[in-house]
Design an enzyme around this catalytic site. Sequence first.
Site, short mmCIF file in Angstrom:
data_model
loop_
_atom_site.label_atom_id
_atom_site.label_comp_id
_atom_site.label_asym_id
_atom_site.label_seq_id
_atom_site.Cartn_x
_atom_site.Cartn_y
_atom_site.Cartn_z
N TYR A 154 -46.65 56.68 9.94
CA TYR A 154 -48.01 56.90 10.44
C TYR A 154 -48.82 57.61 9.37
O TYR A 154 -48.45 58.68 8.91
CB TYR A 154 -47.97 57.74 11.72
CG TYR A 154 -49.32 58.04 12.31
CD1 TYR A 154 -50.06 57.03 12.92
CD2 TYR A 154 -49.85 59.32 12.26
CE1 TYR A 154 -51.32 57.31 13.48
CE2 TYR A 154 -51.09 59.61 12.81
CZ TYR A 154 -51.81 58.60 13.41
OH TYR A 154 -53.05 58.87 13.95
N ASP A 249 -47.57 60.23 1.01
CA ASP A 249 -48.25 60.90 2.11
C ASP A 249 -47.42 62.13 2.47
O ASP A 249 -46.44 62.06 3.20
CB ASP A 249 -48.36 59.95 3.31
CG ASP A 249 -49.03 60.59 4.52
OD1 ASP A 249 -49.25 61.82 4.50
OD2 ASP A 249 -49.31 59.86 5.49
N LYS A 277 -52.39 69.67 7.11
CA LYS A 277 -51.58 70.66 7.80
C LYS A 277 -51.61 72.04 7.12
O LYS A 277 -52.56 72.78 7.24
CB LYS A 277 -50.13 70.18 7.94
CG LYS A 277 -49.96 68.76 8.47
CD LYS A 277 -50.34 68.63 9.92
CE LYS A 277 -50.05 67.24 10.45
NZ LYS A 277 -50.50 67.03 11.81
#
Length: 438
Positions: A154, A249, A277
């Site tokens: 994702y 990623d 994050k």
Amino acid sequence: MSQQSASERKLNLSRSRALFQEAQQVMPGGVNSPVRAFRGVGGEPVFIERGEGAYLYDVDGNRYLDFVQSWGPMILGFGYPSVLEAVTEASKRGFTFGAPTQAETELARLVIESVPSVEMIRFVNSGTEATMSALRVARAYTGRSKIVKFTGCYHGHADMLLVQAGSGVATLGLPDSPGVPSETTANTLSVPYNDKEAIKQVFETYANEIAAVIVEPVAANMGLVLPVPGFLELLRELTAKHGALLIFDEVMTGFRVALGGMQERVQITPDLTCFGKIIGGGLPVGAYGGRREIMQVVAPLGPMYQAGTLSGNPLAMAAGIATLKELRKPGQYELLEQKSQLLGEGIARVLHDTNSDAQIVRIGAMFCLYFTREPVHNYADAKRASAERFASYFWEMLERGYYLPPSQFESCFLSLAQEEAHLQEMVQSIETVLRQQA
């Protein structure tokens, strides 16, 4: 064992239940991100009132040792003094200016000093923006159109990336998404994660058309799937050979599995890296960066346009600076590794002693429990794990005061705020729950 019905649970969640009923009247599904709806485990979500240190407190007064950590960023715990002070002081100067600030340069330097592959960086507001922008850079730099992603990985909800995605899409059983035109994903090639022969075949077929390969170096949106030996090395080899860019990623793994992310652990240098994050210390943030010559195609220096009114937000920059300064102190990642090893070995012992059809996967300050004995190397393997047993485990652990991701396709996270005693108690609770399930 079937999961508990709401009436069978001992935990008082009456206030959460009432708030969820109210929320459903004004927000789709009552939430602002699908996995929060608890569809993957049944039942209704817990509404959180506050976080403190290693704990979350819900609106009904229940306390939980938190292993979600806002899906990763709270690596120092909630209300960490230096982060709280930094954000408070920044807020006094102004929430947003839409103009450059010194803090942007300071956080950029901290990231660049920590991650050697990054020579220039651009801040955005989310991981989705980071991956979307990095792929646009790759297309602009190479002059090619096709991108390669891996099934179950994702990378945010941009149209071109919602092809066999994991995370919330996996939880809801949606292989793609309505509203995404087929022509939008026509140049997105999806390959099974860890499948070396498949990625070789893709490059044999589309070698001169591929702009980039984007990959989670640890797939953390189908649970937690580690790369098999040689897989990431092969991606580096193929992209370099055929003039495509390799994009890591590291929104999930960046500053979590090591100071320099997964690329530090495996000693592989990607062309571009996406962050999120932790670099915002709990505030909304994303970033993409890489080699200087590639990043120089980004406007206003180059022709590739990307912008954001709130990009480089002063509060997010302040929280990120304070968080990274703490993480860069000697011994922090060694301490996280010790805690992770303690927990992992404890859970592995429990799984052995209870003869459970389950396994633990962990790396750095991340771990995942799969309810299957079969090895999990890709999305298809992950989907074979028992969702029913995971749901039962989730609710039993919640009853005992542990807040875990409400989906078998999400990773758990450790923080520096968690003490060894917390983790030892968790191991004991897991043993109790697994013996009850047997």
